[in-house]
Design a protein around this motif. Structure first.
Motif, mmCIF file in Angstrom:
data_model
loop_
_atom_site.group_PDB
_atom_site.id
_atom_site.type_symbol
_atom_site.label_atom_id
_atom_site.label_comp_id
_atom_site.label_asym_id
_atom_site.label_seq_id
_atom_site.Cartn_x
_atom_site.Cartn_y
_atom_site.Cartn_z
ATOM 1 N N PHE A 131 0.856 -1.184 0.000
ATOM 2 C CA PHE A 131 0.000 0.000 0.000
ATOM 3 C C PHE A 131 0.893 1.235 0.000
ATOM 4 N N PRO A 132 0.782 2.131 -0.987
ATOM 5 C CA PRO A 132 1.730 3.240 -1.104
ATOM 6 C C PRO A 132 1.803 4.163 0.108
ATOM 7 N N GLU A 133 0.710 4.247 0.880
ATOM 8 C CA GLU A 133 0.716 5.149 2.023
ATOM 9 C C GLU A 133 1.638 4.669 3.144
ATOM 10 N N TYR A 134 2.149 3.439 3.055
ATOM 11 C CA TYR A 134 3.123 3.000 4.046
ATOM 12 C C TYR A 134 4.331 3.933 4.071
ATOM 13 N N GLN A 135 4.695 4.461 2.913
ATOM 14 C CA GLN A 135 5.885 5.309 2.865
ATOM 15 C C GLN A 135 5.727 6.561 3.730
ATOM 16 N N GLY A 140 6.930 9.504 8.697
ATOM 17 C CA GLY A 140 6.484 10.318 9.820
ATOM 18 C C GLY A 140 7.046 9.883 11.152
ATOM 19 N N THR A 141 7.512 8.652 11.237
ATOM 20 C CA THR A 141 8.105 8.166 12.487
ATOM 21 C C THR A 141 9.596 8.480 12.573
ATOM 22 N N GLY A 142 10.203 8.838 11.431
ATOM 23 C CA GLY A 142 11.647 9.026 11.383
ATOM 24 C C GLY A 142 12.399 7.753 11.064
ATOM 25 N N ALA A 143 11.672 6.647 10.919
ATOM 26 C CA ALA A 143 12.299 5.388 10.525
ATOM 27 C C ALA A 143 12.439 5.343 9.001
ATOM 28 N N HIS A 144 13.092 4.279 8.511
ATOM 29 C CA HIS A 144 13.314 4.098 7.072
ATOM 30 C C HIS A 144 12.582 2.848 6.623
#
Length: 396
Positions: A131-135, A140-144
């Motif tokens: 799902f593209p919104e995962y990006q 938003g969490t600062g993770a990669h």
């Protein structure tokens, strides 16, 4: 000065939303009934009458202060207990109410789960197609976010690529089953192997790796099958759910995180999510909707239309020569395009008023998604347009 990060995101508008907006505009010109809009995953069946009746009863006879007031920061205790009891009955789990955190849909659930088990700079792995919104959720969490290439043979997990990508910086693995966009249902065999790898890597790296399981399509499974419950296979699982699809309530924005009681720090994770809400402005979903879904916790809308629509499209696509893996669930089908450039393929389809979503944003080149959550009568009429498109553009 305005925030440059969000300013830059203005140039990355969702392809799905753009196509949906085009379909609406085109519908105003020729009648929306003549636009075969397969762009947006918006449920096409009504909510159960029992849900409507429960909401009417709440508003007519319930305590107005309780219905319209703030819920506790960790959710309404009776609602959390009801969700836990349902999951225990259905999947043989041992949740208590304190392991359930109500959220504004699956998006809210994912955002809280990710923040609870990662910090900025950590890595989250997911699997294409995704799902593209995962990006943006992960950003938003600062993770990669690391995306593992797809196993296009059956859209189960590409384990060889997954194991090669694992490293000590990985703190969470994100799965979506049944899967948007492929419709794949992860098998018990897939989940068993995934759990075994994660358990081994936890021991090797000396830290927990959490499985974040995104399950809004859990109830939409075909051929009389069910979705194996991922938390049964792996202790450190955070289950993210939405009632948007099962009860056809996408606009109500109601879901939850269920923390596996066997997870590390299971008793801390829900209170931590309450603290995360303070920093994100989440502040719990509406009290009335929490109370309403609890009244119909084991019910669903009539979801059978999605299997009917899937079979119609699968038969039509395969007869036209498309390479397509038959979906095991959801209301999406994910065929291979008839040319390498899926975007070019979908742009040509627009000339036939077929609104298809190219696959690049899902992390897989050369495919397209059809969201068949539309009236069956319209699905049937779309097949003629699909046939004309394929015959005239590709000589098939």
């Amino acid at each position: 000065m305005i925030n440059e990060q969000y300013k830059a995101m203005l140039g990355g508008k969702s392809v799905i939303r753009e196509l949906s907006e085009y379909a609406t505009k085109r519908g105003a010109e020729i009648g929306y009934e003549n636009v075969f809009d397969f762009s947006l995953g918006n449920p096409s069946v009504p909510a159960p009458q029992d849900f409507t009746d429960a909401m009417v009863d709440l508003y007519e006879h319930g305590d107005p202060v309780a219905i319209h007031g703030y819920s506790p920061s960790l959710g309404i205790p009776s609602v959390c207990a009801t969700i836990a009891d349902s999951l225990n009955r259905r999947f043989g789990m041992d949740y208590e109410g304190r392991h359930i955190f109500p959220t504004t849909g699956a998006a809210g659930a994912l955002s809280h789960a990710m923040r609870a088990v990662t910090k900025p700079g950590d890595e989250i792995i997911t699997f294409a197609p995704y799902f593209p919104e995962y990006q943006p959720y992960v950003n938003g969490t600062g993770a990669h976010l690391t995306v593992i290439p797809a196993n296009t043979a059956n859209f189960q997990i590409n384990f060889e690529a997954f194991e090669a990508a694992l490293n000590p910086n990985v703190q969470a693995v994100l799965i979506n089953t049944p899967n948007n966009p492929s419709g794949a249902v992860y098998s018990a065999e897939t989940l068993t192997r995934l759990a075994s790898i994660l358990e081994s890597k936890q021991r090797e790296y000396g830290h927990d790796i959490f499985l974040i399981s995104d399950e809004p399509y859990r109830e939409i499974v075909f051929d009389g099958n069910t979705q194996p419950y991922p938390a049964r296979f792996y202790a450190n699982t955070l289950t993210c759910y939405s009632f948007s699809k099962s009860l056809s309530l996408p606009g109500e924005r109601i879901g939850y995180v269920a923390v596996n009681p066997k997870a590390t720090d299971a008793d801390l994770l829900v209170p931590m999510m309450g603290q995360i809400s303070r920093g994100t402005g989440h502040n719990c979903p509406p009290s009335s909707i929490q109370l309403g879904v609890a009244k119909v916790i084991d019910e669903t809308s009539d979801l059978s239309v999605y299997e009917t629509n899937m079979n119609l499209l699968y038969d039509a696509l395969t007869s036209l020569g498309f390479d397509v893996v038959r979906p095991g669930g959801t209301f999406y089908i994910f065929p291979k395009a008839l040319e390498e450039n899926a975007t070019a393929f979908c742009m040509k389809a627009k000339d036939y008023d077929l609104i298809l979503v190219p696959s690049e944003s899902f992390g897989v080149p050369g495919y397209f998604r059809m969201a068949y959550c539309i009236d069956t009568e319209k699905v049937k009429r779309s097949i003629g347009a699909l046939e004309r498109f394929v015959h005239e553009q590709y000589g098939k």
